[in-house]
Design a protein around this motif. Sequence first.
Motif, PDB file in Angstrom:
ATOM      1  N   PRO A 248     -17.488   4.214  -7.829  1.00  0.00           N
ATOM      2  CA  PRO A 248     -17.731   4.536  -6.421  1.00  0.00           C
ATOM      3  C   PRO A 248     -17.830   6.048  -6.222  1.00  0.00           C
ATOM      4  O   PRO A 248     -17.255   6.825  -6.992  1.00  0.00           O
ATOM      5  CB  PRO A 248     -16.489   3.984  -5.706  1.00  0.00           C
ATOM      6  CG  PRO A 248     -15.924   2.971  -6.645  1.00  0.00           C
ATOM      7  CD  PRO A 248     -16.256   3.458  -8.022  1.00  0.00           C
TER       8      PRO A 248
ATOM      9  N   PRO B  26      -9.371   4.430  -2.682  1.00  0.00           N
ATOM     10  CA  PRO B  26      -9.606   3.002  -2.433  1.00  0.00           C
ATOM     11  C   PRO B  26      -8.302   2.266  -2.099  1.00  0.00           C
ATOM     12  O   PRO B  26      -7.235   2.628  -2.596  1.00  0.00           O
ATOM     13  CB  PRO B  26     -10.178   2.486  -3.759  1.00  0.00           C
ATOM     14  CG  PRO B  26     -10.476   3.683  -4.582  1.00  0.00           C
ATOM     15  CD  PRO B  26      -9.714   4.830  -4.037  1.00  0.00           C
TER      16      PRO B  26
ATOM     17  N   GLU C  31      -9.139  -3.301  -3.258  1.00  0.00           N
ATOM     18  CA  GLU C  31     -10.382  -2.838  -3.859  1.00  0.00           C
ATOM     19  C   GLU C  31     -10.146  -2.398  -5.306  1.00  0.00           C
ATOM     20  O   GLU C  31     -10.902  -2.761  -6.209  1.00  0.00           O
ATOM     21  CB  GLU C  31     -10.963  -1.679  -3.046  1.00  0.00           C
ATOM     22  CG  GLU C  31     -12.290  -1.171  -3.589  1.00  0.00           C
ATOM     23  CD  GLU C  31     -12.832   0.024  -2.815  1.00  0.00           C
ATOM     24  OE1 GLU C  31     -13.851   0.574  -3.262  1.00  0.00           O
ATOM     25  OE2 GLU C  31     -12.255   0.414  -1.773  1.00  0.00           O
ATOM     26  N   LEU C  32      -9.084  -1.622  -5.521  1.00  0.00           N
ATOM     27  CA  LEU C  32      -8.762  -1.182  -6.884  1.00  0.00           C
ATOM     28  C   LEU C  32      -8.487  -2.373  -7.797  1.00  0.00           C
ATOM     29  O   LEU C  32      -8.975  -2.420  -8.930  1.00  0.00           O
ATOM     30  CB  LEU C  32      -7.529  -0.274  -6.878  1.00  0.00           C
ATOM     31  CG  LEU C  32      -7.740   1.205  -6.700  1.00  0.00           C
ATOM     32  CD1 LEU C  32      -6.395   1.916  -6.585  1.00  0.00           C
ATOM     33  CD2 LEU C  32      -8.567   1.790  -7.827  1.00  0.00           C
TER      34      LEU C  32
ATOM     35  N   GLU D 128       0.849  -1.195   0.000  1.00  0.00           N
ATOM     36  CA  GLU D 128       0.000   0.000   0.000  1.00  0.00           C
ATOM     37  C   GLU D 128       0.887   1.247   0.000  1.00  0.00           C
ATOM     38  O   GLU D 128       0.621   2.211  -0.692  1.00  0.00           O
ATOM     39  CB  GLU D 128      -0.924   0.017   1.225  1.00  0.00           C
ATOM     40  CG  GLU D 128      -2.022  -1.009   1.212  1.00  0.00           C
ATOM     41  CD  GLU D 128      -3.215  -0.646   0.339  1.00  0.00           C
ATOM     42  OE1 GLU D 128      -3.337   0.505  -0.130  1.00  0.00           O
ATOM     43  OE2 GLU D 128      -4.043  -1.543   0.127  1.00  0.00           O
TER      44      GLU D 128
ATOM     45  N   PHE E  54     -15.011   8.933  -6.911  1.00  0.00           N
ATOM     46  CA  PHE E  54     -13.964   8.366  -7.765  1.00  0.00           C
ATOM     47  C   PHE E  54     -13.447   9.384  -8.780  1.00  0.00           C
ATOM     48  O   PHE E  54     -12.249   9.477  -9.011  1.00  0.00           O
ATOM     49  CB  PHE E  54     -14.514   7.122  -8.481  1.00  0.00           C
ATOM     50  CG  PHE E  54     -13.483   6.054  -8.707  1.00  0.00           C
ATOM     51  CD1 PHE E  54     -13.099   5.217  -7.671  1.00  0.00           C
ATOM     52  CD2 PHE E  54     -12.918   5.882  -9.949  1.00  0.00           C
ATOM     53  CE1 PHE E  54     -12.157   4.220  -7.880  1.00  0.00           C
ATOM     54  CE2 PHE E  54     -11.975   4.891 -10.165  1.00  0.00           C
ATOM     55  CZ  PHE E  54     -11.588   4.063  -9.122  1.00  0.00           C
TER      56      PHE E  54
ATOM     57  N   ARG F 222      -1.147   4.370  -7.370  1.00  0.00           N
ATOM     58  CA  ARG F 222      -2.570   4.247  -7.027  1.00  0.00           C
ATOM     59  C   ARG F 222      -3.412   5.145  -7.945  1.00  0.00           C
ATOM     60  O   ARG F 222      -4.456   4.742  -8.433  1.00  0.00           O
ATOM     61  CB  ARG F 222      -2.804   4.614  -5.562  1.00  0.00           C
ATOM     62  CG  ARG F 222      -4.231   4.366  -5.101  1.00  0.00           C
ATOM     63  CD  ARG F 222      -4.455   4.753  -3.637  1.00  0.00           C
ATOM     64  NE  ARG F 222      -3.422   4.256  -2.746  1.00  0.00           N
ATOM     65  CZ  ARG F 222      -3.386   3.023  -2.236  1.00  0.00           C
ATOM     66  NH1 ARG F 222      -4.336   2.165  -2.536  1.00  0.00           N
ATOM     67  NH2 ARG F 222      -2.417   2.654  -1.425  1.00  0.00           N
TER      68      ARG F 222
ATOM     69  N   GLY G 148      -6.440   3.945 -10.569  1.00  0.00           N
ATOM     70  CA  GLY G 148      -7.789   4.501 -10.521  1.00  0.00           C
ATOM     71  C   GLY G 148      -8.142   5.226 -11.808  1.00  0.00           C
ATOM     72  O   GLY G 148      -9.279   5.143 -12.294  1.00  0.00           O
TER      73      GLY G 148
END
Length: 161
Positions: free
Chosen positions: A67, A88, A92-93, A27, A70, A42, A46
């Motif tokens: 979502p 996220p 989840e992504l 992360e 977003f 990240r 997205g």
Amino acid sequence: MDMEQAIWKQLAFVRQLTVHAVKELSEEALNIVPEGFNNNIRWNLGHIYLVQEKFAFHFSGGKLQLPEGFESLFSKGTKPADWSVAPPAKEELLAMLEAQSGRVENELKQRLSEPAIAPYTTGSGLTMHTIGEFVNFSLYHEGMHFNTINVQKRFIDKMGK
């Protein structure tokens, strides 16, 4: 294999490459904005999802699965430095990305030659008119961001993260 089958095969293949490229990253690594960049991995993930969703479903008249918030996180021109809500999590992504290419194919199979609900001209000047043009261009778009992700991974590796 006809051209439509080739496009679906490529869509799934490119997405598999993107997901595989980041699967082992932490992360923390996804949040690093390397020097010289505005965005992190990240954000790229997205953004890939958001653009594919819009190109596939908005321009075909379909239902987008986005979502809340977003677009404010991942639209063109946004950057993590300006985020006011939590993005996220990696899992989840990745789940969203993994499910998306199959949804696109299921919804748009046999519709690639149909006109889009409105033409759209990219920032680089390409005007797209059919659903197939949007799907095909999304392969190029994801490829550009896949390359950015790989360059950012090299920076992160050098940082020892």
